[in-house]
Design an enzyme around this catalytic site. Structure first.
Site, PDB file in Angstrom:
ATOM      1  N   ASN A 226       0.788  -1.107   0.032  1.00  0.00           N
ATOM      2  CA  ASN A 226       0.072   0.119  -0.086  1.00  0.00           C
ATOM      3  C   ASN A 226       0.947   1.316  -0.136  1.00  0.00           C
ATOM      4  O   ASN A 226       0.385   2.095  -0.770  1.00  0.00           O
ATOM      5  CB  ASN A 226      -0.845   0.088   1.352  1.00  0.00           C
ATOM      6  CG  ASN A 226      -2.388  -1.023   0.745  1.00  0.00           C
ATOM      7  OD1 ASN A 226      -3.104  -0.447   0.155  1.00  0.00           O
ATOM      8  ND2 ASN A 226      -1.963  -2.002   1.492  1.00  0.00           N
TER       9      ASN A 226
ATOM     10  N   HIS B  94      -8.388  -0.792   5.789  1.00  0.00           N
ATOM     11  CA  HIS B  94      -8.885  -2.552   6.563  1.00  0.00           C
ATOM     12  C   HIS B  94      -9.195  -3.077   5.217  1.00  0.00           C
ATOM     13  O   HIS B  94      -9.926  -2.841   4.184  1.00  0.00           O
ATOM     14  CB  HIS B  94      -9.667  -2.260   7.499  1.00  0.00           C
ATOM     15  CG  HIS B  94      -9.975  -3.656   8.143  1.00  0.00           C
ATOM     16  ND1 HIS B  94      -8.982  -4.181   8.661  1.00  0.00           N
ATOM     17  CD2 HIS B  94     -11.114  -4.349   7.955  1.00  0.00           C
ATOM     18  CE1 HIS B  94      -9.855  -5.495   9.276  1.00  0.00           C
ATOM     19  NE2 HIS B  94     -10.761  -5.459   8.921  1.00  0.00           N
TER      20      HIS B  94
ATOM     21  N   ASP C 155     -12.521   1.292  16.061  1.00  0.00           N
ATOM     22  CA  ASP C 155     -13.627   1.073  14.738  1.00  0.00           C
ATOM     23  C   ASP C 155     -14.514   2.027  14.584  1.00  0.00           C
ATOM     24  O   ASP C 155     -15.620   1.930  13.938  1.00  0.00           O
ATOM     25  CB  ASP C 155     -14.041  -0.306  14.813  1.00  0.00           C
ATOM     26  CG  ASP C 155     -12.947  -1.516  14.614  1.00  0.00           C
ATOM     27  OD1 ASP C 155     -11.881  -1.350  13.926  1.00  0.00           O
ATOM     28  OD2 ASP C 155     -13.072  -2.489  15.452  1.00  0.00           O
TER      29      ASP C 155
HETATM   30  C1  GRF Z   1      -3.243  -4.589   3.937  1.00  0.00           C
HETATM   31  O1  GRF Z   1      -3.971  -5.630   3.554  1.00  0.00           O
HETATM   32  C2  GRF Z   1      -3.832  -3.502   4.621  1.00  0.00           C
HETATM   33  O2  GRF Z   1      -5.178  -3.434   4.295  1.00  0.00           O
HETATM   34  C3  GRF Z   1      -3.836  -4.212   5.998  1.00  0.00           C
HETATM   35  O3  GRF Z   1      -2.658  -4.717   6.239  1.00  0.00           O
HETATM   36  C4  GRF Z   1      -1.979  -5.208   4.919  1.00  0.00           C
HETATM   37  C5  GRF Z   1      -0.899  -4.554   4.551  1.00  0.00           C
HETATM   38  O4  GRF Z   1      -0.187  -4.848   3.616  1.00  0.00           O
HETATM   39  N1  GRF Z   1      -4.101  -2.956   7.001  1.00  0.00           N
HETATM   40  P1  GRF Z   1       0.937  -3.954   2.870  1.00  0.00           P
HETATM   41  O5  GRF Z   1       2.283  -3.969   3.880  1.00  0.00           O
HETATM   42  O6  GRF Z   1       0.754  -2.771   2.486  1.00  0.00           O
HETATM   43  O7  GRF Z   1       1.415  -4.863   1.447  1.00  0.00           O
END
Ligand code: GRF
Length: 206
Positions: free
Chosen positions: A17, A112, A153
């Site tokens: 992300n 999330h 939440d």
């Molecule tokens: C993602 O699925 C995000 O939604 C969650 O943790 C994961 C992180 O993945 N909060 P990355 O480190 O961004 O690959």
């Protein structure tokens, strides 16, 4: 002149992300924000390599082996040092206390990998979220970007996107589809939206 909002991305792992945010910045679609710091709660994670690859400063504020208070004091110090306006939690696995969150009203955003209020809250992180969706047999899941406030939440939902669940899905396959079809698209959009608000608020004050 436009003042871009200064963003810190908080991570604990791989950072896909974060990568989506860095790319959106490089492509010009994060035009109201600038990623000034990547901060990890764990040393040696790949997200820090991604930050370095894009020339963004990285810092480690370890959570392990110390009190919540000490951890948050150091985190706060880093955020102030980089004059951060917006905190993006992108796979950040450490809990932030109500006291910390209260110091950043409407300035902490989280992604999330489910459609909140489903499959969220204590214990729902990583693959567990997708395992739970498959166990329950839901046919649609997705991702949610929301503000973080002191009620667990309880933060306002900013964006959501649905993703179809297919009959042969494993948690890993579903996790990847949710990332590709929802997370990597929604997070940059939501962050740009918030940065635009922040930079406009700044402009109207000056
Ligand atoms: C993602 O699925 C995000 O939604 C969650 O943790 C994961 C992180 O993945 N909060 P990355 O480190 O961004 O690959």
């Amino acid at each position: 002149m436009l003042t871009r909002a200064r963003i810190a991305v908080l991570v604990s792992g791989g950072g896909t992300n974060l990568e989506a945010l860095l790319r959106s910045q490089e492509q010009g679609s994060l035009s109201h924000g600038e990623i000034v710091l990547v901060c990890s709660s764990r040393p040696g994670v790949y997200a820090l390599t991604r930050a370095a690859n894009h020339g963004v400063p990285g810092a480690v504020v370890s959570r392990a082996g110390r009190s919540q208070e000490d951890f948050e004091a150091e985190l706060q110090e880093q955020l102030l040092r980089y004059q951060v306006d917006l905190i993006v939690l992108a796979g950040f696995l450490s809990i932030l206390s109500a006291d910390f969150v209260r110091r950043w009203p409407d300035r902490i955003v989280n992604i999330h990998p489910s459609l909140i209020p489903s499959f969220c809250g204590k214990g729902y992180y990583g693959l567990r979220v997708h395992e739970a969706a498959l166990e329950r047999g839901v046919k649609v899941t997705g991702a949610t970007v929301h503000l973080v406030n002191e009620i667990p939440d309880g933060g306002r939902i900013l964006l959501q996107k649905a993703v179809e669940i297919l009959p042969e899905d494993t948690p890993e396959i579903l996790q990847r589809r949710v990332m590709e079809q929802a997370e990597w698209i929604l997070l940059p959009q939501a962050v740009e939206m918030l940065c635009k608000q922040i930079s406009e608020e700044g402009a109207s004050r000056s």
